[in-house]
Design a protein around this motif. Structure first.
Motif, PDB file in Angstrom:
ATOM      1  N   ILE A 292      49.575  36.611  34.815  1.00 45.21           N
ATOM      2  CA  ILE A 292      50.077  37.839  35.433  1.00 45.21           C
ATOM      3  C   ILE A 292      51.351  37.511  36.200  1.00 45.21           C
ATOM      4  O   ILE A 292      51.399  36.549  36.966  1.00 45.21           O
ATOM      5  CB  ILE A 292      49.021  38.443  36.389  1.00 45.21           C
ATOM      6  CG1 ILE A 292      47.738  38.772  35.610  1.00 45.21           C
ATOM      7  CG2 ILE A 292      49.562  39.686  37.094  1.00 45.21           C
ATOM      8  CD1 ILE A 292      46.541  39.044  36.496  1.00 45.21           C
ATOM      9  N   ASN A 312      45.132  35.006  34.743  1.00 44.16           N
ATOM     10  CA  ASN A 312      44.123  36.009  34.397  1.00 44.16           C
ATOM     11  C   ASN A 312      42.900  35.236  33.897  1.00 44.16           C
ATOM     12  O   ASN A 312      42.740  34.990  32.705  1.00 44.16           O
ATOM     13  CB  ASN A 312      44.667  36.952  33.325  1.00 44.16           C
ATOM     14  CG  ASN A 312      43.677  38.030  32.949  1.00 44.16           C
ATOM     15  OD1 ASN A 312      42.587  38.129  33.526  1.00 44.16           O
ATOM     16  ND2 ASN A 312      44.054  38.852  31.981  1.00 44.16           N
ATOM     17  N   ARG A 315      40.658  35.771  30.862  1.00 45.33           N
ATOM     18  CA  ARG A 315      41.148  35.482  29.526  1.00 45.33           C
ATOM     19  C   ARG A 315      41.239  33.984  29.246  1.00 45.33           C
ATOM     20  O   ARG A 315      41.778  33.574  28.223  1.00 45.33           O
ATOM     21  CB  ARG A 315      42.542  36.103  29.338  1.00 45.33           C
ATOM     22  CG  ARG A 315      42.539  37.605  29.141  1.00 45.33           C
ATOM     23  CD  ARG A 315      41.835  38.011  27.848  1.00 45.33           C
ATOM     24  NE  ARG A 315      42.367  37.357  26.672  1.00 45.33           N
ATOM     25  CZ  ARG A 315      43.280  37.891  25.877  1.00 45.33           C
ATOM     26  NH1 ARG A 315      43.776  39.093  26.131  1.00 45.33           N
ATOM     27  NH2 ARG A 315      43.704  37.236  24.790  1.00 45.33           N
ATOM     28  N   GLU A 366      43.794  32.131  42.144  1.00 50.13           N
ATOM     29  CA  GLU A 366      44.347  32.362  40.809  1.00 50.13           C
ATOM     30  C   GLU A 366      45.820  31.968  40.649  1.00 50.13           C
ATOM     31  O   GLU A 366      46.377  32.146  39.566  1.00 50.13           O
ATOM     32  CB  GLU A 366      44.204  33.851  40.456  1.00 50.13           C
ATOM     33  CG  GLU A 366      42.762  34.318  40.433  1.00 50.13           C
ATOM     34  CD  GLU A 366      42.589  35.816  40.271  1.00 50.13           C
ATOM     35  OE1 GLU A 366      41.442  36.277  40.085  1.00 50.13           O
ATOM     36  OE2 GLU A 366      43.614  36.546  40.345  1.00 50.13           O
TER      37      GLU A 366
END
Length: 403
Positions: A292, A312, A315, A366
């Motif tokens: 992202i 992400n 995924r 993340e």
């Protein structure tokens, strides 16, 4: 034989590329040498020259340079009148100095959650956290993207608060066409080596308010003045000075000032190159569903200090640590900015606990900081893109290959 990369095959490059690096040229070196050969090493003419240069570049009326960005934040809080019993609102996604500056003054840092797309402090959360004890807001231009200055300034001025813009990342950025540094009540800068412009170390506070300017000058230099208008007693000679406040020795050397001045002359090319790299990254990573890209508000014409890539994880078959290690195996050395400030043991002892800012905490789990600096070659940029793409696609949930 070359060690295989985690995602299979040999690394995309044979030499390491680091997440940040200063750029020093012969003009920078000569600027420092000239000071070394002069009569002044500190408290000399380069200090005033640098302050004038910063005002010229940013449009601020006043600049006070100092030893580092942390000193700048401390001085700004003192000038704002932050004291014991006060609260200062800031973000947890920052270097610890953004909150520590409140503690230095005996105040309590209050952590506001972030906008989950821009990663900057959320003005609506700031409004909810404001109370009768709130004295100031330290809003960090995370990665170099401007905070929402209009909203934050309006709120602060409506509630008699001081807006301190922690602009450690922001030099070269404009908000609605105006340079950051000329908008908030005070804006602090940092000239650490991984920043866009460096002096080895160094900092500054910019302001349009004369009363803050006079206080900043005192806090930088032991609280001492030679201004007769500020003295309590009649001078008894030209040597006379008085300490009228409790200040620190936060002075900058002329050697550092000379280097920063020389670096500021290159700010347009530094900014342009960083924007080129960011555009290349955004275009490439915007096509990858496994990652992202940070959103930018239209009001901010950003010179990025950091490039933050958000994974992400839904995924991916690997976590952030494994992705980080896979990049390292490709000889792309990254970092993570930042661990939420209240996660640190010192803050835990003060009573702060996880769960204060859910969006910021999720972001931390993340993110990875990719290489971004002026001297990166086009090949360096493409190698970073290739490494990220290779790992993201190899470890995609729909790819059943085993590493």
């Amino acid at each position: 034989m070359e060690k295989p990369a985690i995602s299979g095959g040999i690394p995309v490059r044979d030499k390491k590329i680091y997440y940040g690096h200063q750029y020093i040229d012969e003009a920078d070196i000569q600027a420092v040498v000239d000071v070394l050969r002069s009569d002044y090493l500190t408290c000399g003419p380069k200090i005033g020259e640098l302050e004038e240069k910063l005002c010229e570049i940013t449009g601020a009326k006043y600049a006070v340079v100092c030893s580092n960005g942390t000193a700048a934040l401390h001085m700004a809080c003192l000038a704002a009148g932050v004291k014991e019993g006060d609260e200062v609102i800031t973000t947890p996604i920052t270097f610890a100095a953004s909150a520590n500056c409140a503690l230095y003054c005996g105040a309590k840092p209050v952590f506001s959650d972030i906008n989950e797309e821009t990663y900057n402090i959320d003005p609506e959360q700031v409004k909810k956290l404001t109370n009768e004890r709130t004295k100031a807001v330290v809003a960090v231009d995370y990665t170099g993207q401007s905070v929402e200055l209009d909203s934050l300034l309006a709120h602060c001025h409506e509630n008699n608060l001081v807006l301190i813009e922690d602009g450690a990342h922001v030099i070269g950025t404009r908000y609605k066409g105006k340079c950051n540094g000329s908008i908030a009540d005070m804006t602090t800068l940092s000239f650490h080596p991984v920043k866009t412009v460096t002096g080895g170390e160094g900092g500054a506070v910019l302001t349009n308010h004369e009363e803050y300017y006079k206080k900043l000058l005192l806090y930088r230099a032991h609280g001492i003045t030679r201004d007769e208008g500020q003295m309590a007693h009649e001078p008894d000679g030209p040597w006379y000075y008085e300490q009228i406040a409790l200040g620190m020795n936060y002075r900058l050397t002329d050697m550092q000032a000379a280097l920063i001045i020389s670096q500021l002359n290159k700010l347009p090319m530094f900014s342009a190159r960083r924007k080129e790299i960011v555009r290349a990254y955004d275009e490439a990573f915007g096509r990858l569903p496994q990652v992202i890209v940070q959103k930018e508000i239209p009001e901010s014409d950003t010179t990025r200090h950091l490039y933050i890539l958000r994974l992400n994880l839904s995924r991916l078959r690997i976590n952030r640590k494994e992705f980080f290690e896979a990049l390292g195996a490709e000889n792309v050395c990254c970092n993570v900015h930042y661990i939420p400030t209240y996660y640190f043991p010192y803050y835990e002892k003060l009573g702060y606990k996880k769960g204060l800012c859910p969006k910021a905490e999720k972001l931390y789990e993340e993110i990875i900081s990719l290489p971004l600096y002026y001297a990166m070659t086009d090949q360096d940029v493409q190698d970073v893109i290739k490494a990220v793409t290779r790992i993201a696609e190899y470890f995609d949930v729909e790819n059943t290959n085993e590493a």
